[in-house]
Design a protein around this motif. Structure first.
Motif, mmCIF file in Angstrom:
data_model
loop_
_atom_site.group_PDB
_atom_site.id
_atom_site.type_symbol
_atom_site.label_atom_id
_atom_site.label_comp_id
_atom_site.label_asym_id
_atom_site.label_seq_id
_atom_site.Cartn_x
_atom_site.Cartn_y
_atom_site.Cartn_z
ATOM 1 N N GLU A 177 -3.990 -4.242 -7.424
ATOM 2 C CA GLU A 177 -4.381 -5.409 -8.223
ATOM 3 C C GLU A 177 -3.224 -5.864 -9.112
ATOM 4 O OE1 GLU A 177 -7.834 -4.127 -10.330
ATOM 5 O OE2 GLU A 177 -9.109 -4.208 -8.542
ATOM 6 N N THR A 178 -2.514 -4.907 -9.684
ATOM 7 C CA THR A 178 -1.368 -5.234 -10.538
ATOM 8 C C THR A 178 -0.273 -5.937 -9.728
ATOM 9 O OG1 THR A 178 -1.848 -3.308 -11.892
ATOM 10 C CG2 THR A 178 0.331 -4.280 -12.130
ATOM 11 N N MET A 179 -0.003 -5.438 -8.542
ATOM 12 C CA MET A 179 1.015 -6.063 -7.680
ATOM 13 C C MET A 179 0.595 -7.468 -7.274
ATOM 14 S SD MET A 179 2.276 -2.974 -5.263
ATOM 15 C CE MET A 179 4.016 -3.241 -5.048
ATOM 16 N N ALA A 180 -0.690 -7.658 -6.988
ATOM 17 C CA ALA A 180 -1.178 -8.984 -6.600
ATOM 18 C C ALA A 180 -1.099 -9.960 -7.763
ATOM 19 C CB ALA A 180 -2.605 -8.870 -6.103
ATOM 20 N N GLN A 197 0.826 -1.204 0.000
ATOM 21 C CA GLN A 197 0.000 0.000 0.000
ATOM 22 C C GLN A 197 0.861 1.256 0.000
ATOM 23 O OE1 GLN A 197 -2.588 -0.427 3.371
ATOM 24 N NE2 GLN A 197 -3.880 -1.941 2.361
ATOM 25 N N ARG A 198 1.934 1.253 0.776
ATOM 26 C CA ARG A 198 2.824 2.414 0.809
ATOM 27 C C ARG A 198 3.526 2.621 -0.518
ATOM 28 N NH1 ARG A 198 5.782 3.393 6.565
ATOM 29 N NH2 ARG A 198 3.874 3.542 7.786
ATOM 30 N N GLU A 199 3.918 1.535 -1.167
ATOM 31 C CA GLU A 199 4.578 1.648 -2.461
ATOM 32 C C GLU A 199 3.626 2.238 -3.497
ATOM 33 O OE1 GLU A 199 7.234 1.677 -5.505
ATOM 34 O OE2 GLU A 199 7.607 1.467 -3.360
ATOM 35 N N CYS A 200 2.380 1.788 -3.488
ATOM 36 C CA CYS A 200 1.405 2.341 -4.434
ATOM 37 C C CYS A 200 1.119 3.813 -4.118
ATOM 38 C CB CYS A 200 0.110 1.530 -4.390
ATOM 39 S SG CYS A 200 0.263 -0.084 -5.184
ATOM 40 N N ALA A 201 1.050 4.163 -2.856
ATOM 41 C CA ALA A 201 0.830 5.561 -2.482
ATOM 42 C C ALA A 201 2.016 6.418 -2.915
ATOM 43 C CB ALA A 201 0.606 5.670 -0.980
ATOM 44 N N ARG A 202 3.221 5.879 -2.803
ATOM 45 C CA ARG A 202 4.416 6.606 -3.242
ATOM 46 C C ARG A 202 4.376 6.824 -4.753
ATOM 47 N NH1 ARG A 202 9.149 5.984 -5.441
ATOM 48 N NH2 ARG A 202 8.922 3.754 -5.774
ATOM 49 N N GLN A 203 3.965 5.783 -5.493
ATOM 50 C CA GLN A 203 3.853 5.917 -6.939
ATOM 51 C C GLN A 203 2.809 6.972 -7.306
ATOM 52 O OE1 GLN A 203 3.034 2.132 -8.729
ATOM 53 N NE2 GLN A 203 5.001 1.242 -8.099
ATOM 54 N N ARG A 221 -9.159 13.026 -6.697
ATOM 55 C CA ARG A 221 -10.378 12.347 -7.152
ATOM 56 C C ARG A 221 -10.060 11.028 -7.867
ATOM 57 N NH1 ARG A 221 -11.078 16.643 -11.763
ATOM 58 N NH2 ARG A 221 -9.948 15.568 -13.419
ATOM 59 N N ASP A 222 -8.855 10.902 -8.411
ATOM 60 C CA ASP A 222 -8.456 9.691 -9.135
ATOM 61 C C ASP A 222 -7.573 8.767 -8.304
ATOM 62 O OD1 ASP A 222 -9.759 10.771 -11.344
ATOM 63 O OD2 ASP A 222 -7.936 11.788 -12.039
ATOM 64 N N ARG A 223 -7.225 9.181 -7.109
ATOM 65 C CA ARG A 223 -6.258 8.444 -6.294
ATOM 66 C C ARG A 223 -6.747 7.048 -5.914
ATOM 67 N NH1 ARG A 223 -1.636 10.066 -3.554
ATOM 68 N NH2 ARG A 223 -1.071 8.726 -1.807
ATOM 69 N N THR A 224 -8.002 6.926 -5.513
ATOM 70 C CA THR A 224 -8.522 5.618 -5.099
ATOM 71 C C THR A 224 -8.468 4.615 -6.244
ATOM 72 O OG1 THR A 224 -9.977 6.689 -3.502
ATOM 73 C CG2 THR A 224 -10.496 4.427 -4.091
ATOM 74 N N ALA A 225 -8.906 5.051 -7.408
ATOM 75 C CA ALA A 225 -8.865 4.153 -8.573
ATOM 76 C C ALA A 225 -7.428 3.770 -8.907
ATOM 77 C CB ALA A 225 -9.532 4.830 -9.773
ATOM 78 N N LEU A 242 -4.845 3.647 -6.811
ATOM 79 C CA LEU A 242 -4.338 2.735 -5.779
ATOM 80 C C LEU A 242 -4.913 1.335 -5.948
ATOM 81 C CD1 LEU A 242 -4.398 5.064 -2.649
ATOM 82 C CD2 LEU A 242 -2.420 4.375 -4.002
ATOM 83 N N ASN A 243 -6.208 1.245 -6.238
ATOM 84 C CA ASN A 243 -6.820 -0.075 -6.453
ATOM 85 C C ASN A 243 -6.187 -0.786 -7.640
ATOM 86 O OD1 ASN A 243 -8.576 0.035 -4.283
ATOM 87 N ND2 ASN A 243 -10.221 0.948 -5.496
ATOM 88 N N HIS A 244 -5.988 -0.067 -8.724
ATOM 89 C CA HIS A 244 -5.360 -0.667 -9.912
ATOM 90 C C HIS A 244 -3.924 -1.104 -9.594
ATOM 91 C CE1 HIS A 244 -4.407 -1.450 -14.065
ATOM 92 N NE2 HIS A 244 -3.360 -0.635 -13.981
ATOM 93 N N CYS A 245 -3.191 -0.272 -8.879
ATOM 94 C CA CYS A 245 -1.810 -0.588 -8.518
ATOM 95 C C CYS A 245 -1.756 -1.846 -7.646
ATOM 96 C CB CYS A 245 -1.186 0.599 -7.790
ATOM 97 S SG CYS A 245 0.496 0.306 -7.225
#
Length: 79
Positions: free
Chosen positions: A73-76, A47-53, A62-66, A68-71
């Motif tokens: 999912e990609t990592m998983a 989560q921290r890595e995606c937030a850093r990205q 307004r686009d941050r949640t989408a 982060l979710n995409h990031c």
């Protein structure tokens, strides 16, 4: 008027600042919960890595949640 100022000052001084959630340290957890703590720490790091990205790419709030979710999912999917 003084009463309102006094009450406002007391309310500001009594408020506890909110702190960010700290990373879980699996070595400080009871042995029976260590595996869950390790999984939680790995999730927190993802989560921290995606937030850093998101910060580096200057994603709008307004686009941050989408993003982060995409990031996440990609990592998983990569694992």
């Amino acid at each position: 008027m003084r009463t309102f100022i006094f009450i406002g000052a007391v309310a500001l001084l009594a408020a506890v600042p909110a702190h960010a959630q700290t990373l879980v340290d699996p070595t400080k957890v009871a042995p029976e919960y260590r595996e869950a703590a390790e999984k939680r720490r790995a999730e927190q790091l993802r989560q921290r890595e995606c937030a850093r990205q998101a910060d580096l790419e200057k994603v709008l709030p307004r686009d941050r949640t989408a993003f982060l979710n995409h990031c996440l999912e990609t990592m998983a999917a990569q694992q």
